[in-house]
Design an enzyme around this catalytic site. Structure first.
Site, short mmCIF file in Angstrom:
data_model
loop_
_atom_site.label_atom_id
_atom_site.label_comp_id
_atom_site.label_asym_id
_atom_site.label_seq_id
_atom_site.Cartn_x
_atom_site.Cartn_y
_atom_site.Cartn_z
CG ASP A 148 55.12 -28.07 -10.24
OD1 ASP A 148 55.17 -27.11 -10.82
OD2 ASP A 148 54.49 -29.09 -10.80
CG ASP A 190 53.82 -23.32 -5.03
OD1 ASP A 190 52.75 -23.92 -5.34
OD2 ASP A 190 54.82 -22.78 -5.67
CB CYS A 215 56.98 -10.05 13.26
SG CYS A 215 57.68 -11.55 12.68
CB CYS A 251 60.28 -13.89 12.94
SG CYS A 251 61.36 -12.58 12.23
CB CYS A 276 60.72 -9.14 14.33
SG CYS A 276 60.34 -8.79 12.71
CG HIS A 278 60.36 -10.56 8.84
ND1 HIS A 278 59.64 -10.46 9.69
CD2 HIS A 278 59.57 -9.92 7.94
CE1 HIS A 278 58.67 -9.75 9.57
NE2 HIS A 278 58.46 -9.40 8.11
C1 ITE Z 1 54.22 -18.81 -9.94
N1 ITE Z 1 52.96 -19.24 -10.67
C2 ITE Z 1 52.93 -20.48 -11.19
N2 ITE Z 1 53.52 -21.62 -10.74
C3 ITE Z 1 53.05 -22.75 -11.30
C4 ITE Z 1 53.32 -24.04 -11.23
C5 ITE Z 1 52.13 -25.15 -12.14
N3 ITE Z 1 52.66 -26.36 -12.03
C6 ITE Z 1 52.01 -27.15 -12.62
N4 ITE Z 1 50.97 -26.76 -13.59
C7 ITE Z 1 50.63 -25.51 -13.52
O1 ITE Z 1 49.65 -24.99 -14.13
C8 ITE Z 1 51.46 -24.31 -12.68
C9 ITE Z 1 50.95 -23.19 -12.71
C10 ITE Z 1 51.92 -22.11 -11.98
N5 ITE Z 1 51.83 -20.90 -12.03
#
Ligand code: ITE
Length: 372
Positions: A93, A266, A304, A306, A309, A335
């Site tokens: 990210d 994610d 499950c 895994c 389990c 798990h």
């Molecule tokens: C846990 N929720 C959540 N994780 C995020 C990560 C993000 N990254 C970049 N831009 C986003 O708007 C964005 C929004 C998000 N909401």
């Protein structure tokens, strides 16, 4: 059709589809869930446990790794894959969201985001150019544009101004992206306003990216708002590119998002809930610290397969958790991750059989038969 992503099967009865995403570290079968490894570690899991649990790709965070240990150090040590001994794909990210969600002192300007490190209080400026440079130094397979995630309750005027800057930052992110072997995804903003979401997406498509993510969700908005945005964007996002919703979600959220045609997800939920004793099973959630499991010799989830389990009882998992044993976090996390990934495997199979509609109905019923 881009050469890094192919839709393999479109379910005959709904928008769900399976696909194949090709990255420098291997192919990914979608729909896919990405375990979160923020500081170059999926908490309490070793890479071989992740592979054993079925993980195809994990997520790491630019914000955290830039602050500690530093992207230059990771680069000098051979990049993130070698650093953490993970040889499959990694998505990073871009850091904007983490600055917004982790720091008090921050200032957003056209140039970028000034903030005080939550680790040592030092001051920093994260810009689209620096974010891309960090992600390239880390060597992730899929990198994200630097964007601004507006607060869930932001008004239309703020969201409109913010998305315009996110588009300018997306252009700057793309201009700064030199490592063409890495895939660069754009992030659609626009809050709960469908017309602003459409504008954001059109502007991003005008710039051109390898995939498109929905940002600005899972930030505390009501579920119906999240579903409305998913619905509005589903028909707008280019069908032959990967569609990623950031920060999603509960098992139900995943099923609902796949049903609406999304491919990648994610969330910290399976790992974070595991450390708090909240475990996912085929009959719904199990709060393992509850007394009712004190003498329960059965597996956590009979359905499950895994490692946990197959080898441990609920009674033992409850004992470990109540004793504060480190093994509790390890086994609970293993798990939950294995369960999330097996859910995605069952989802892919249901789509291939054109049965996802039936799967969705049965799943909802199963998860709400025994309220734990
Ligand atoms: C846990 N929720 C959540 N994780 C995020 C990560 C993000 N990254 C970049 N831009 C986003 O708007 C964005 C929004 C998000 N909401």
């Amino acid at each position: 059709m881009p050469d890094h992503f192919q839709v393999e099967h479109q379910d005959g009865g709904c928008r769900a589809r399976t696909g194949r995403l090709t990255t420098p570290h291997g192919e990914i079968q979608t729909p896919i869930f990405m375990p979160v490894g923020t500081n170059a570690s999926v908490k309490a899991m070793r890479p071989e446990d992740l592979t054993d649990a079925g993980a195809q790709i994990i997520l790491a965070n630019t914000y955290h790794l830039y602050l500690r240990p530093g992207h230059r150090l990771v680069e000098e040590l051979g990049g993130l894959h070698r650093f953490m001994s993970w040889d499959r794909p990694i998505l990073t990210d871009s850091g904007g969201f983490q600055v917004y969600s982790l720091t008090e002192l921050r200032k957003i300007t056209e140039e970028g985001v000034k903030f005080r490190s939550h680790i040592d209080g030092s001051m920093h400026l994260l810009t689209p150019e620096l974010s891309i440079k960090v992600q390239e130094a880390l060597g992730a397979d899929i990198i994200m544009c630097f964007d601004e995630c507006p607060p869930a309750d932001a008004g239309r005027e703020y969201v409109e101004r913010s998305l315009a800057m996110t588009t300018r930052w997306a252009q700057r992110s793309k201009d700064a992206h030199t490592r063409r072997d890495q895939l660069l995804f754009g992030i659609v903003q626009g809050g709960r306003f469908s017309d602003l979401r459409q504008r954001s997406l059109q502007e991003l498509q005008g710039i051109g990216f390898d995939g498109y993510a929905l940002g600005g969700l899972s930030v505390g908005e009501e579920k119906p708002v999240m579903h409305e945005v998913m619905d509005a964007c589903s028909d707008l996002l280019p069908a032959d590119y990967p569609r990623y919703i950031m920060g999603i979600g509960t098992p139900e959220d995943l099923v609902e998002a796949v049903w609406r045609g999304y491919d990648m997800f994610d969330c910290v939920m399976p790992t974070r809930n595991a450390r708090n004793g909240m475990l996912f099973t085929s009959q719904g959630r199990v709060n393992i610290k509850r007394k009712q499991y004190e003498q329960d010799q059965g597996p956590l989830d009979p359905a499950c397969s895994c490692y946990v389990c197959r080898n441990y009882s609920r009674a033992y998992l409850r004992h470990l958790f109540r004793s504060g044993e480190i093994l509790a976090s390890m086994l609970n996390t293993h798990h939950n991750i294995a369960w999330y990934l097996s859910l995605m495997g069952r989802i892919r199979e249901a789509i291939r059989q054109d049965q996802f509609e039936a799967f969705r109905k049965e799943f909802y019923h199963q998860q709400h038969t025994t309220a734990e």
